[in-house]
Scaffold this active site. Sequence first.
Site, PDB file in Angstrom:
ATOM      1  N   LEU A  63       0.851  -1.184   0.000  1.00 33.33           N
ATOM      2  CA  LEU A  63       0.000   0.000   0.000  1.00 33.33           C
ATOM      3  C   LEU A  63       0.888   1.236   0.000  1.00 33.33           C
ATOM      4  O   LEU A  63       1.916   1.268   0.678  1.00 33.33           O
ATOM      5  CB  LEU A  63      -0.897   0.032   1.243  1.00 33.33           C
ATOM      6  CG  LEU A  63      -2.090  -0.918   1.283  1.00 33.33           C
ATOM      7  CD1 LEU A  63      -2.674  -0.966   2.689  1.00 33.33           C
ATOM      8  CD2 LEU A  63      -3.153  -0.478   0.300  1.00 33.33           C
ATOM      9  N   SER A  64       0.491   2.240  -0.750  1.00 32.99           N
ATOM     10  CA  SER A  64       1.210   3.504  -0.727  1.00 32.99           C
ATOM     11  C   SER A  64       0.918   4.248   0.572  1.00 32.99           C
ATOM     12  O   SER A  64       0.022   3.888   1.338  1.00 32.99           O
ATOM     13  CB  SER A  64       0.804   4.372  -1.924  1.00 32.99           C
ATOM     14  OG  SER A  64       1.205   3.789  -3.138  1.00 32.99           O
ATOM     15  N   ALA A  65       1.667   5.301   0.820  1.00 31.22           N
ATOM     16  CA  ALA A  65       1.437   6.123   2.006  1.00 31.22           C
ATOM     17  C   ALA A  65       0.092   6.823   1.897  1.00 31.22           C
ATOM     18  O   ALA A  65      -0.355   7.188   0.808  1.00 31.22           O
ATOM     19  CB  ALA A  65       2.560   7.155   2.150  1.00 31.22           C
ATOM     20  N   ASP A 412       6.378   2.065  -2.248  1.00 33.26           N
ATOM     21  CA  ASP A 412       5.283   1.860  -3.180  1.00 33.26           C
ATOM     22  C   ASP A 412       5.778   1.100  -4.403  1.00 33.26           C
ATOM     23  O   ASP A 412       6.758   1.466  -5.018  1.00 33.26           O
ATOM     24  CB  ASP A 412       4.694   3.208  -3.597  1.00 33.26           C
ATOM     25  CG  ASP A 412       3.366   3.029  -4.280  1.00 33.26           C
ATOM     26  OD1 ASP A 412       2.990   3.924  -5.028  1.00 33.26           O
ATOM     27  OD2 ASP A 412       2.727   2.005  -4.062  1.00 33.26           O
TER      28      ASP A 412
END
Length: 506
Positions: A63-65, A412
């Site tokens: 998951l990205s930030a 990511d």
Amino acid sequence: MGGAVSAGVDHDDLIDKLKEADYIKTSAIETVFRAVDRGFYFLPDCLESAYRDLAWKKGNIHLSAPCIYGEVMESLNLKPGLSFLNLGSGTGYLSTMVGLILGPYGINHGVELHEDVIDYAHTKLTEFKKISPAIDCYEFCEPHFVKGNSLCLNGSSRQYDRVYCGAACPENHENYMKNLIKIGGVLVMPLNDQLMQITRTSDNTWESNAVLSVTFAPLQLPRSDSTNNCVNLPEVNPLELQEICRSVIRGILRDQAKAEYPAIAVRKRKLYTGRRRKMFHNLIIPIMDSSEEEGGAREGGRGDFSLLLSRFRSSPRTSLFRGIELGSNRPVIRERGAIAPLLVIARNRWRNNRAAAEENRNSPPNRAELDYDTEDDVVDDIDDEVEEEEDDEDEDDVSERRRKVAKREKFDSGICTDMDNTQEGGGSSESEDDLKMISSEPDDDEEDDGMDIDSSCGHWSTLKSPSPQVEQEEDVPVYSVIMRQKICSLPLPPTLKDYLNFYRPF
């Protein structure tokens, strides 16, 4: 890897911080973020990282930030009924939030390279439809995922109103991506270390806007042996009449619920005991031993303290600060962020100890006889120091700091290995000890019940505050309860009521 905002106590607290930092700007996007809990998409043994503003990766699942997703959702300019394509759909977290906005008449497709990630996304989607309260306050456009390389889409594939690419696009594939959107459509993708918002204005013209500085792993290029098959996107079929009727009836019931309960919410928020005020946690307080040997070090320590103070005044409060321990030349990593309390307390102690040493140079200073500042005096000095620092910051400095911090999006798309082995893959500039120290930091906004300085240790003491305790849940009406009550009150057979409630238990 994110880190633009401090960690949240829970999902709602994280969204509050993203909104304060201006990564979430509109109320529609804020509501969608609150409706989909980020922690729901984490593995059970990784939940401690769910509400940090950091990217997360475990195997192929990533998951990205949160700050990146906030900028992406704002940049897509989503509306009900549009078509959306997610290249590198991953866990389906972003596709699910988009589906809540698109509604029943939208199109929601995703392409993912790894089979195990698609299975994970399908599992989470099934659970989301069964237990999530968001289903009761939105009409959901269910995402459909297919396996394949995002750079191998069928040449005759349809174009979309909105496209997001979750990995850095190679420069020689920029036009390939641009041709995936319709005229008037929007493409959001990382390109040349920038998160770009590209709008198609005609068949051959596009307008580009740099949203944020980021660093994503590149898309995996097709193999040269031509063994990659073309990816066929899911077919688009019109809704059945029964599904349309269900959507209309639920929309009417939802409007009635809003009119009867103006304060209705997606779910109840947790309330925490005590005041929520900014404090500085895990500060390392210098406490020097009383000895003749230390007296000389204290005399020569003024240069170290002056250096520490000058570096603090010239450095952003959000940077990882490397302080110098008083009385030695050994660099010590002490705190990430606001260092003002350390400077104030260290300065007071240095002055008091130096004054005592001058009065009696032949004997070490007696710690019990020193007139230390009271806690209120220290807090006042801290407030003055912080206010002076904030006055010196202008909007350009803030925007520049945000740009630099956001560029730390490293995890990511998987150029690094798991979070347990952060340094393998060279995704970050900090050392391994630095990253461990940062990842274990508590929330800067948690409550602090006071300072406790352990003067008996003779060297360093750590300030800590307990984590906020859950007191109760906010007493507000929620969609899940009200909608089910209204469905049960309808003069319909039980089978139709079950269908209206998506076969979930009442």
